[in-house]
Design a protein around this motif. Structure first.
Motif, PDB file in Angstrom:
ATOM      1  N   TYR A 158       0.850  -1.198   0.000  1.00  0.00           N
ATOM      2  CA  TYR A 158       0.000   0.000   0.000  1.00  0.00           C
ATOM      3  C   TYR A 158       0.880   1.241   0.000  1.00  0.00           C
ATOM      4  O   TYR A 158       1.910   1.278   0.670  1.00  0.00           O
ATOM      5  CB  TYR A 158      -0.863  -0.020   1.263  1.00  0.00           C
ATOM      6  N   LEU A 159       0.468   2.255  -0.746  1.00  0.00           N
ATOM      7  CA  LEU A 159       1.171   3.528  -0.756  1.00  0.00           C
ATOM      8  C   LEU A 159       0.154   4.657  -0.780  1.00  0.00           C
ATOM      9  O   LEU A 159      -0.747   4.678  -1.618  1.00  0.00           O
ATOM     10  CB  LEU A 159       2.091   3.650  -1.980  1.00  0.00           C
ATOM     11  N   ALA A 195      -3.514  17.210  -2.260  1.00  0.00           N
ATOM     12  CA  ALA A 195      -4.038  16.228  -3.212  1.00  0.00           C
ATOM     13  C   ALA A 195      -3.201  14.969  -3.092  1.00  0.00           C
ATOM     14  O   ALA A 195      -1.996  15.040  -2.844  1.00  0.00           O
ATOM     15  CB  ALA A 195      -3.966  16.763  -4.637  1.00  0.00           C
ATOM     16  N   GLY A 196      -3.856  13.821  -3.258  1.00  0.00           N
ATOM     17  CA  GLY A 196      -3.106  12.583  -3.143  1.00  0.00           C
ATOM     18  C   GLY A 196      -3.772  11.399  -3.797  1.00  0.00           C
ATOM     19  O   GLY A 196      -4.872  11.494  -4.348  1.00  0.00           O
ATOM     20  N   GLN A 197      -3.058  10.297  -3.717  1.00  0.00           N
ATOM     21  CA  GLN A 197      -3.541   9.037  -4.276  1.00  0.00           C
ATOM     22  C   GLN A 197      -3.043   7.899  -3.399  1.00  0.00           C
ATOM     23  O   GLN A 197      -1.906   7.906  -2.933  1.00  0.00           O
ATOM     24  CB  GLN A 197      -3.005   8.851  -5.690  1.00  0.00           C
ATOM     25  N   GLU A 198      -3.919   6.932  -3.183  1.00  0.00           N
ATOM     26  CA  GLU A 198      -3.560   5.699  -2.495  1.00  0.00           C
ATOM     27  C   GLU A 198      -3.654   4.567  -3.516  1.00  0.00           C
ATOM     28  O   GLU A 198      -4.564   4.562  -4.350  1.00  0.00           O
ATOM     29  CB  GLU A 198      -4.524   5.424  -1.344  1.00  0.00           C
ATOM     30  N   VAL A 199      -2.709   3.630  -3.438  1.00  0.00           N
ATOM     31  CA  VAL A 199      -2.694   2.490  -4.353  1.00  0.00           C
ATOM     32  C   VAL A 199      -2.406   1.230  -3.549  1.00  0.00           C
ATOM     33  O   VAL A 199      -1.602   1.256  -2.616  1.00  0.00           O
ATOM     34  CB  VAL A 199      -1.625   2.653  -5.465  1.00  0.00           C
ATOM     35  N   ALA A 214      -7.154   1.738  -6.303  1.00  0.00           N
ATOM     36  CA  ALA A 214      -6.638   3.092  -6.112  1.00  0.00           C
ATOM     37  C   ALA A 214      -7.749   4.023  -5.647  1.00  0.00           C
ATOM     38  O   ALA A 214      -8.934   3.770  -5.889  1.00  0.00           O
ATOM     39  CB  ALA A 214      -6.020   3.631  -7.401  1.00  0.00           C
ATOM     40  N   MET A 215      -7.317   5.084  -4.967  1.00  0.00           N
ATOM     41  CA  MET A 215      -8.229   6.139  -4.539  1.00  0.00           C
ATOM     42  C   MET A 215      -7.511   7.477  -4.701  1.00  0.00           C
ATOM     43  O   MET A 215      -6.345   7.601  -4.349  1.00  0.00           O
ATOM     44  CB  MET A 215      -8.623   5.961  -3.070  1.00  0.00           C
ATOM     45  N   ASN A 216      -8.217   8.473  -5.244  1.00  0.00           N
ATOM     46  CA  ASN A 216      -7.692   9.831  -5.370  1.00  0.00           C
ATOM     47  C   ASN A 216      -8.469  10.745  -4.440  1.00  0.00           C
ATOM     48  O   ASN A 216      -9.663  10.519  -4.195  1.00  0.00           O
ATOM     49  CB  ASN A 216      -7.856  10.346  -6.804  1.00  0.00           C
ATOM     50  N   TYR A 217      -7.800  11.787  -3.932  1.00  0.00           N
ATOM     51  CA  TYR A 217      -8.486  12.707  -3.033  1.00  0.00           C
ATOM     52  C   TYR A 217      -7.909  14.116  -3.131  1.00  0.00           C
ATOM     53  O   TYR A 217      -6.760  14.311  -3.523  1.00  0.00           O
ATOM     54  CB  TYR A 217      -8.417  12.209  -1.581  1.00  0.00           C
TER      55      TYR A 217
END
Length: 153
Positions: free
Chosen positions: A44-45, A55-59, A69-72
């Motif tokens: 996970y990152l 702003a970010g992204q999880e993968v 993935a998730m963007n926020y």
């Protein structure tokens, strides 16, 4: 891939990174804050830019293949009544409570001595979108929009 196992890993990873106060790892992207977690074949990152507005992204990777993935994007709306430290304390407490329930998607209201955290979302870990915000004395002071789901090659 088992969706229940994916959901469980996402909750585990989230609870051991941002909410746990994990230190950022070195990043290849200039200015990025990278929080990572790994267990067995799962990785996970959470990688984000900014501070009070960010702003970010999880993968999530399974066996080195990206599967989710998730963007926020979040921001302080009223800097006169809340700052990043206070917002972070409220969010960490609320998310910790949510993760203890074994879920990462919202549908919750959490009252904290510094403000009220509200999270509304639709969907499940396969496809979702949501909005979280903090009210201070009834006024919306912080907000974040997010969306994500499975990555299908």
């Amino acid at each position: 891939m088992n969706v229940l196992e994916l959901n469980s890993f996402i909750v585990e990873a989230k609870s051991r990174t941002y909410v746990a106060g994990a230190k950022a790892q070195p990043s290849y992207r200039i200015g990025a804050h990278d929080l990572s977690y790994k267990r067995d074949i799962w990785r996970y990152l959470d990688s984000y830019f900014g501070g009070t507005d960010f702003a970010g992204q999880e993968v999530v990777w399974l066996e080195e293949k990206p599967v989710w993935a998730m963007n926020y994007f979040g921001r302080i709306i009223e800097p006169d009544i809340i700052d990043g430290t206070v917002a972070g304390a409220i969010i960490s407490a609320a998310l910790s409570h949510l993760y203890k329930q074994g879920r990462f998607l919202g549908g919750m209201i959490f009252d904290h001595s510094l403000g009220r955290y509200v999270d509304r979302s639709e969907g499940d870990c396969t496809h979702f979108h949501g909005h979280e915000f903090i009210l201070v004395d009834g006024q919306k002071a912080y907000e974040l929009d997010y969306r994500g789901g499975l990555i299908i090659p």
